[in-house]
Design an enzyme around this catalytic site. Structure first.
Site, PDB file in Angstrom:
ATOM      1  N   GLY A  15     104.037 -53.695   8.366  1.00 32.00           N
ATOM      2  CA  GLY A  15     105.113 -53.166   7.522  1.00 32.00           C
ATOM      3  C   GLY A  15     105.207 -51.656   7.668  1.00 32.00           C
ATOM      4  O   GLY A  15     104.194 -50.966   7.707  1.00 32.00           O
ATOM      5  N   ARG A  76     105.427 -57.418  13.722  1.00 27.32           N
ATOM      6  CA  ARG A  76     104.209 -58.207  13.586  1.00 27.32           C
ATOM      7  C   ARG A  76     104.234 -59.160  14.776  1.00 27.32           C
ATOM      8  O   ARG A  76     105.131 -59.985  14.888  1.00 27.32           O
ATOM      9  CB  ARG A  76     104.188 -58.951  12.253  1.00 27.32           C
ATOM     10  CG  ARG A  76     104.110 -57.994  11.059  1.00 27.32           C
ATOM     11  CD  ARG A  76     103.849 -58.718   9.757  1.00 27.32           C
ATOM     12  NE  ARG A  76     103.532 -57.774   8.691  1.00 27.32           N
ATOM     13  CZ  ARG A  76     104.387 -57.342   7.756  1.00 27.32           C
ATOM     14  NH1 ARG A  76     105.606 -57.811   7.748  1.00 27.32           N
ATOM     15  NH2 ARG A  76     104.019 -56.495   6.841  1.00 27.32           N
ATOM     16  N   ASP A 107      96.126 -53.678   7.134  1.00 29.08           N
ATOM     17  CA  ASP A 107      94.920 -54.449   7.476  1.00 29.08           C
ATOM     18  C   ASP A 107      95.122 -55.402   8.657  1.00 29.08           C
ATOM     19  O   ASP A 107      94.228 -55.534   9.508  1.00 29.08           O
ATOM     20  CB  ASP A 107      94.331 -55.175   6.265  1.00 29.08           C
ATOM     21  CG  ASP A 107      95.313 -56.114   5.597  1.00 29.08           C
ATOM     22  OD1 ASP A 107      96.518 -56.069   5.944  1.00 29.08           O
ATOM     23  OD2 ASP A 107      94.880 -56.897   4.734  1.00 29.08           O
ATOM     24  N   SER A 109      97.071 -54.944  11.193  1.00 28.43           N
ATOM     25  CA  SER A 109      97.119 -54.127  12.410  1.00 28.43           C
ATOM     26  C   SER A 109      95.712 -53.684  12.819  1.00 28.43           C
ATOM     27  O   SER A 109      95.358 -53.686  14.003  1.00 28.43           O
ATOM     28  CB  SER A 109      97.979 -52.892  12.178  1.00 28.43           C
ATOM     29  OG  SER A 109      99.186 -53.267  11.588  1.00 28.43           O
ATOM     30  N   THR A 130     100.210 -47.947   5.137  1.00 27.98           N
ATOM     31  CA  THR A 130     100.724 -49.061   4.336  1.00 27.98           C
ATOM     32  C   THR A 130     100.995 -48.581   2.917  1.00 27.98           C
ATOM     33  O   THR A 130     100.220 -47.789   2.376  1.00 27.98           O
ATOM     34  CB  THR A 130      99.734 -50.249   4.275  1.00 27.98           C
ATOM     35  OG1 THR A 130     100.168 -51.160   3.253  1.00 27.98           O
ATOM     36  CG2 THR A 130      98.312 -49.836   3.961  1.00 27.98           C
ATOM     37  N   ASP A 132     100.685 -50.373   0.426  1.00 30.99           N
ATOM     38  CA  ASP A 132      99.873 -51.179  -0.494  1.00 30.99           C
ATOM     39  C   ASP A 132      98.602 -50.491  -0.988  1.00 30.99           C
ATOM     40  O   ASP A 132      98.034 -50.891  -2.002  1.00 30.99           O
ATOM     41  CB  ASP A 132      99.471 -52.510   0.168  1.00 30.99           C
ATOM     42  CG  ASP A 132     100.669 -53.347   0.568  1.00 30.99           C
ATOM     43  OD1 ASP A 132     101.760 -53.116   0.023  1.00 30.99           O
ATOM     44  OD2 ASP A 132     100.514 -54.235   1.440  1.00 30.99           O
ATOM     45  N   ASP A 134      95.668 -50.785   0.126  1.00 34.01           N
ATOM     46  CA  ASP A 134      94.634 -51.811  -0.043  1.00 34.01           C
ATOM     47  C   ASP A 134      93.528 -51.740   1.004  1.00 34.01           C
ATOM     48  O   ASP A 134      92.797 -52.711   1.198  1.00 34.01           O
ATOM     49  CB  ASP A 134      95.291 -53.202  -0.023  1.00 34.01           C
ATOM     50  CG  ASP A 134      96.050 -53.468   1.267  1.00 34.01           C
ATOM     51  OD1 ASP A 134      96.283 -52.514   2.046  1.00 34.01           O
ATOM     52  OD2 ASP A 134      96.413 -54.638   1.497  1.00 34.01           O
ATOM     53  N   GLY A 175     102.828 -54.988  -2.831  1.00 36.33           N
ATOM     54  CA  GLY A 175     101.374 -54.766  -2.845  1.00 36.33           C
ATOM     55  C   GLY A 175     100.628 -55.894  -2.154  1.00 36.33           C
ATOM     56  O   GLY A 175      99.411 -55.879  -2.061  1.00 36.33           O
ATOM     57  N   ARG A 176     101.391 -56.885  -1.729  1.00 38.04           N
ATOM     58  CA  ARG A 176     100.804 -58.098  -1.153  1.00 38.04           C
ATOM     59  C   ARG A 176      99.794 -58.675  -2.145  1.00 38.04           C
ATOM     60  O   ARG A 176     100.215 -59.116  -3.202  1.00 38.04           O
ATOM     61  CB  ARG A 176     100.165 -57.828   0.207  1.00 38.04           C
ATOM     62  CG  ARG A 176     100.174 -59.083   1.087  1.00 38.04           C
ATOM     63  CD  ARG A 176      99.603 -58.830   2.440  1.00 38.04           C
ATOM     64  NE  ARG A 176     100.462 -58.057   3.306  1.00 38.04           N
ATOM     65  CZ  ARG A 176     101.399 -58.559   4.090  1.00 38.04           C
ATOM     66  NH1 ARG A 176     101.628 -59.861   4.086  1.00 38.04           N
ATOM     67  NH2 ARG A 176     102.118 -57.809   4.870  1.00 38.04           N
ATOM     68  N   GLU A 227     103.581 -58.357  -6.892  1.00 38.15           N
ATOM     69  CA  GLU A 227     103.933 -59.608  -6.208  1.00 38.15           C
ATOM     70  C   GLU A 227     102.620 -60.323  -5.881  1.00 38.15           C
ATOM     71  O   GLU A 227     101.614 -59.679  -5.583  1.00 38.15           O
ATOM     72  CB  GLU A 227     104.704 -59.309  -4.920  1.00 38.15           C
ATOM     73  CG  GLU A 227     103.886 -58.509  -3.929  1.00 38.15           C
ATOM     74  CD  GLU A 227     104.539 -58.349  -2.557  1.00 38.15           C
ATOM     75  OE1 GLU A 227     105.639 -58.858  -2.341  1.00 38.15           O
ATOM     76  OE2 GLU A 227     103.911 -57.704  -1.723  1.00 38.15           O
ATOM     77  N   GLN A 259     111.208 -50.158  -1.735  1.00 45.47           N
ATOM     78  CA  GLN A 259     109.935 -49.439  -1.928  1.00 45.47           C
ATOM     79  C   GLN A 259     109.345 -48.925  -0.616  1.00 45.47           C
ATOM     80  O   GLN A 259     108.465 -48.090  -0.589  1.00 45.47           O
ATOM     81  CB  GLN A 259     108.896 -50.359  -2.579  1.00 45.47           C
ATOM     82  CG  GLN A 259     109.247 -50.793  -3.976  1.00 45.47           C
ATOM     83  CD  GLN A 259     108.431 -52.004  -4.406  1.00 45.47           C
ATOM     84  OE1 GLN A 259     107.383 -51.871  -5.004  1.00 45.47           O
ATOM     85  NE2 GLN A 259     108.905 -53.196  -4.094  1.00 45.47           N
ATOM     86  N   ARG A 260     109.803 -49.486   0.501  1.00 47.36           N
ATOM     87  CA  ARG A 260     109.229 -49.072   1.788  1.00 47.36           C
ATOM     88  C   ARG A 260     110.004 -47.942   2.457  1.00 47.36           C
ATOM     89  O   ARG A 260     109.548 -47.373   3.445  1.00 47.36           O
ATOM     90  CB  ARG A 260     109.156 -50.279   2.735  1.00 47.36           C
ATOM     91  CG  ARG A 260     108.101 -51.296   2.349  1.00 47.36           C
ATOM     92  CD  ARG A 260     107.203 -51.644   3.522  1.00 47.36           C
ATOM     93  NE  ARG A 260     107.909 -52.215   4.614  1.00 47.36           N
ATOM     94  CZ  ARG A 260     107.922 -53.504   4.928  1.00 47.36           C
ATOM     95  NH1 ARG A 260     107.237 -54.359   4.174  1.00 47.36           N
ATOM     96  NH2 ARG A 260     108.579 -53.940   5.958  1.00 47.36           N
TER      97      ARG A 260
HETATM   98  O1  F6P Z   1     102.166 -54.624   3.553  1.00 46.45           O
HETATM   99  C1  F6P Z   1     103.326 -53.981   3.163  1.00 46.45           C
HETATM  100  C2  F6P Z   1     104.284 -54.936   2.518  1.00 46.45           C
HETATM  101  O2  F6P Z   1     105.419 -54.211   2.095  1.00 46.45           O
HETATM  102  C3  F6P Z   1     103.719 -55.739   1.358  1.00 46.45           C
HETATM  103  O3  F6P Z   1     103.663 -55.027   0.155  1.00 46.45           O
HETATM  104  C4  F6P Z   1     104.667 -56.908   1.321  1.00 46.45           C
HETATM  105  O4  F6P Z   1     104.070 -58.046   0.758  1.00 46.45           O
HETATM  106  C5  F6P Z   1     104.968 -57.145   2.774  1.00 46.45           C
HETATM  107  O5  F6P Z   1     104.710 -55.922   3.448  1.00 46.45           O
HETATM  108  C6  F6P Z   1     106.381 -57.590   3.054  1.00 46.45           C
HETATM  109  O6  F6P Z   1     106.500 -57.835   4.403  1.00 46.45           O
HETATM  110  P1  F6P Z   1     107.886 -58.107   5.169  1.00 46.45           P
HETATM  111  O7  F6P Z   1     108.598 -56.792   5.302  1.00 46.45           O
HETATM  112  O8  F6P Z   1     107.482 -58.649   6.485  1.00 46.45           O
HETATM  113  O9  F6P Z   1     108.654 -59.032   4.310  1.00 46.45           O
END
Ligand code: F6P
Length: 327
Positions: A15, A76, A107, A109, A130, A132, A134, A175-176, A227, A259-260
């Site tokens: 991500g 990914r 993580d 990656s 990331t 997250d 985490d 936050g996964r 989430e 959020q990203r």
């Molecule tokens: O790891 C970053 C993150 O934004 C997580 O918080 C979220 O669960 C996931 O990636 C979402 O991934 P995608 O963009 O593949 O839906």
């Protein structure tokens, strides 16, 4: 592989996170400053497999420190998870004369980097990219601060409408499987509660908390929910509260991918710049297969195996702060 490093490859994976561009810039410039050649690898590990690799000069990373996302793109990559895919990736690395890799990602990656490094004896250095936060061994990750600030901006706005309508809002944040964004977001936004996967929250507890608030003349409430596949996220809690306590006027807001995005905060730009520079110094110092972390404002090296073991602790003190301040 020979021990002498002349050329590095840099990629972003998983991500995206605000500050990744600042990290690419720092890695590229610090490497060139130290006489190394830099190859930019597009679309993460996918670009290693499909040979989307070009030389990066200092100009390639001009005017990007302020941009969200990643100029190298990200993905990914399923193929890289197979031994066959990694064999092709290794051949492409050799073809371009890449001696070492800098991987900017989360993580998943770093897990890929660890496997690749073991299989082909390639020096790899990870940067924690990331939102997250985490990854174990680092106080913060690149992108976390910006995402937290984005959450605040959104929750402040939601609070306006929540107050006007006297509603209870469940706001879901990313936050996964980690609750850092939700918990610190709740503290900073003055939310009434945070529901995070690390600590169990019963609907009864929530009701007590919210009812107390309403009794003490609060006319609205905001609960931040991380989430989570396990808890079911904001929808799940909202449905249960609605069913069991129909008096509450409940709404859900899922913040999602906004959020990203966005321009990285000063903190993320500084962190990414420091970590990017530290990654090249680490390589030149003979470090292998570690993630760069920050601890007590110092750059630290965290072995991949430790960084990705998924048990970065959340301070109970923070949980108490949310609880106490919501009276
Ligand atoms: O790891 C970053 C993150 O934004 C997580 O918080 C979220 O669960 C996931 O990636 C979402 O991934 P995608 O963009 O593949 O839906």
């Amino acid at each position: 592989m020979s021990n002498k490093i002349n050329c590095i490859g840099v990629l972003t994976s998983g991500g995206d996170a605000p500050g990744m561009n600042a990290a690419i810039r720092a890695v590229t410039r610090c490497a060139i400053y130290n006489g190394l050649k830099v190859m930019g690898i597009y679309r993460g590990y996918k670009g290693l497999v499909t040979d989307e690799i070009v030389e990066f000069k200092t100009q390639n990373v001009s005017n990007i420190i302020q941009q969200g996302g990643t100029i190298l793109k990200t993905a990914r990559c399923k193929e890289f998870m197979t031994p066959e895919g990694r064999a092709i990736a290794y051949e492409n690395m050799k073809k371009h004369g890449i001696d070492a890799l800098i991987i900017i990602g989360g993580d998943g990656s770093l897990t890929g980097a660890r496997i690749f490094a073991d299989e082909y004896d390639i020096p790899c250095i990870g940067l924690p990219g990331t939102i997250d936060n985490d990854l174990y061994g680092t106080d913060s990750t690149i992108g976390y601060d910006t995402a937290l600030n984005t959450i605040l901006e959104c929750v402040d706005k939601i609070r306006d409408t929540a107050t006007s309508h006297e509603r209870l809002f469940f706001v879901e944040v990313m936050g996964r499987d980690a609750g850092f964004l939700a918990l610190n977001g709740a503290i900073a936004a003055g939310a009434e509660a945070a529901i995070i996967p690390e600590f169990e929250t019963e609907v009864d507890q929530l009701k007590e908390l919210i009812q107390n608030g309403f009794r003490k003349s609060k006319n609205s409430s905001i609960v931040l929910v991380a989430e989570s596949k396990d808890t079911g996220g904001a929808m799940h809690y909202a449905e249960r509260v609605k069913k069991e306590y129909p008096d509450f006027d409940v709404r859900v807001s899922i913040l999602g991918h906004l959020q990203r995005g966005g321009r990285p905060s000063a903190e993320d730009r500084i962190l990414a710049s420091r970590m990017g520079a530290a990654s090249i110094e680490a390589l030149l110092d003979g470090q292998r297969n570690v993630m760069i972390g920050i601890h007590e404002d110092e750059m630290v090296y965290v072995p991949f195996a430790k960084a990705i073991k998924k048990d970065k602790p959340i301070k109970e003190e923070l949980v108490n702060v949310v609880r106490v301040l919501s009276i």
